[in-house]
Design a protein around this motif. Structure first.
Motif, PDB file in Angstrom:
ATOM      1  N   ASN A   1      55.880  86.973  37.519  1.00  0.00           N
ATOM      2  CA  ASN A   1      54.680  87.099  36.681  1.00  0.00           C
ATOM      3  C   ASN A   1      53.383  87.078  37.487  1.00  0.00           C
ATOM      4  OD1 ASN A   1      56.374  87.083  34.409  1.00  0.00           O
ATOM      5  ND2 ASN A   1      56.318  84.842  34.302  1.00  0.00           N
TER       6      ASN A   1
ATOM      7  N   ASP B   1      52.107  84.584  39.010  1.00  0.00           N
ATOM      8  CA  ASP B   1      51.477  83.263  38.964  1.00  0.00           C
ATOM      9  C   ASP B   1      52.312  82.300  39.803  1.00  0.00           C
ATOM     10  OD1 ASP B   1      50.318  80.846  38.445  1.00  0.00           O
ATOM     11  OD2 ASP B   1      50.671  80.866  36.277  1.00  0.00           O
TER      12      ASP B   1
ATOM     13  N   GLY C   1      53.786  79.437  38.035  1.00  0.00           N
ATOM     14  CA  GLY C   1      54.635  79.740  36.899  1.00  0.00           C
ATOM     15  C   GLY C   1      56.091  79.889  37.293  1.00  0.00           C
TER      16      GLY C   1
ATOM     17  N   PHE D   1      60.610  76.541  36.631  1.00  0.00           N
ATOM     18  CA  PHE D   1      59.589  76.857  35.633  1.00  0.00           C
ATOM     19  C   PHE D   1      58.962  75.569  35.100  1.00  0.00           C
ATOM     20  CE2 PHE D   1      63.584  76.314  33.459  1.00  0.00           C
ATOM     21  CZ  PHE D   1      63.260  75.580  32.325  1.00  0.00           C
TER      22      PHE D   1
ATOM     23  N   THR E   1      55.196  74.196  30.209  1.00  0.00           N
ATOM     24  CA  THR E   1      54.107  74.893  29.522  1.00  0.00           C
ATOM     25  C   THR E   1      54.329  76.396  29.413  1.00  0.00           C
ATOM     26  OG1 THR E   1      52.918  74.944  31.638  1.00  0.00           O
ATOM     27  CG2 THR E   1      52.339  73.185  30.089  1.00  0.00           C
ATOM     28  N   ASN E   2      55.129  76.971  30.320  1.00  0.00           N
ATOM     29  CA  ASN E   2      55.381  78.414  30.220  1.00  0.00           C
ATOM     30  C   ASN E   2      56.845  78.698  29.867  1.00  0.00           C
ATOM     31  OD1 ASN E   2      56.782  77.993  32.608  1.00  0.00           O
ATOM     32  ND2 ASN E   2      55.346  79.107  33.902  1.00  0.00           N
ATOM     33  N   TYR E   3      57.490  77.738  29.208  1.00  0.00           N
ATOM     34  CA  TYR E   3      58.905  77.892  28.883  1.00  0.00           C
ATOM     35  C   TYR E   3      59.166  79.095  27.976  1.00  0.00           C
ATOM     36  CZ  TYR E   3      63.555  77.016  27.036  1.00  0.00           C
ATOM     37  OH  TYR E   3      64.873  77.160  26.677  1.00  0.00           O
TER      38      TYR E   3
ATOM     39  N   GLN F   1      57.770  81.887  27.770  1.00  0.00           N
ATOM     40  CA  GLN F   1      57.767  83.146  28.514  1.00  0.00           C
ATOM     41  C   GLN F   1      58.959  83.206  29.474  1.00  0.00           C
ATOM     42  OE1 GLN F   1      54.848  81.111  28.444  1.00  0.00           O
ATOM     43  NE2 GLN F   1      54.201  82.259  26.622  1.00  0.00           N
TER      44      GLN F   1
END
Length: 293
Positions: free
Chosen positions: A18, A20, A23, A39, A42-44, A46
């Motif tokens: 991604n 990031d 991320g 991971f 907070t970005n689970y 995605q």
């Protein structure tokens, strides 16, 4: 079977799909069929769309407790991992990030990852570098001798990757060589021995620590002392604490602070047999390197 990560050169590749770096990250090792997925919680939503979540694997959830210094972890397996992680996303509050391992060719089955789960739990309990959120110890599955060898080989590669993603909780600290420079602290009626290591600063088994803490001790240091008592790394012997096993600290100052029950500068507290401080030894070593250049 005692798993010991071999000390040999290897390379890894970290892919950030991604863009990031904080991320989702995919971690691969040279000449290895496995792949690690790291991971943040907070970005689970995605991350979970990745195909790796639909494979059989073993995972570790990682978080920090509000009243402790050691990380809290939960070790599990899933067939596939995504189903189990979905459950933990909604029901377990402590974790902030996670890492799991699967294979690129779907060669792992349920029994394989069950063995990995059991072995990781055993290693984490022996290392005493974390707090386990697992309440039960599962029974190991029945595997052929060949499958056991394959699974343990895969696990060794995993263990070499964990520290690279920020998780150093599975390797029990053990004295590596008698030739290492041994340093000591003798103060407040206690004696402690330790040495510098690539993993941090190691305090040797049998070293002592004071029981009383100063009023100005940092809360983190006090929490860490409490964690080490709870884990059995420190034993209460009556008038002092004693290290029941070798233990690695992130720095000589943290090690000295735990031993002395107060904030401490490890570079001046730790001394060699001839009375030189760690700071003096490091300064001398630095000058020696400059002379060689």
């Amino acid at each position: 079977m005692n798993l010991e990560v071999p000390q040999r050169p290897f390379s890894i590749r970290i892919f950030v799909p991604n863009g990031d770096p904080d991320g989702l990250r995919l971690v691969e090792k040279s000449n290895w069929s496995g792949i690690g997925v790291v991971f943040n919680r907070t970005n689970y939503k995605q991350a979970v769309t990745r195909p790796e979540f639909e494979r059989t694997g073993v995972y570790v959830l990682v978080g920090n407790s509000s009243n402790g210094a050691l990380p809290t972890i939960y070790i599990g397996e899933g067939d596939p991992v995504g189903a189990r992680l979905n459950s933990h996303y909604s029901r377990k509050d402590f974790w902030d990030w996670a890492v799991f391992f699967v294979t690129k060719d779907n060669s792992l089955n349920k029994a394989h990852v069950q063995r990995m789960e059991v072995r990781l739990l055993e290693l984490a309990k022996a290392a005493k570098q974390s707090k386990l959120d697992n309440l039960n110890m599962p029974s190991p599955p029945t595997l052929s001798e060949a499958d056991v060898a394959d699974v343990d080989s895969f696990l060794l590669d995993m263990l070499s990757i964990f520290p690279l993603v920020g998780l150093s909780v599975f390797e029990k600290t053990e004295t590596r060589s008698n030739s290492l420079e041994t340093l000591s602290i003798e103060a407040k009626g206690v004696t402690a021995m330790g040495y510098e290591d690539t993993k941090g600063f190691v305090v040797r088994e049998g070293s002592e620590a004071v029981k009383a803490e100063t009023a100005t001790i940092h809360q983190y240091m006090s929490n860490l002392r409490g964690d080490l008592l709870e884990q059995g790394v420190l034993n209460d012997t009556g008038d002092r604490y004693r290290f029941a096993q070798d233990h690695v600290f992130s720095s000589p100052s943290t090690a000295a602070g735990v031993i002395l029950g107060r904030s401490a500068n490890g570079r001046t507290e730790w001394k060699s047999k001839d009375g030189r401080t760690l700071k003096e030894l490091q300064t001398q070593e630095s000058a020696s390197i400059d002379d060689e250049d």
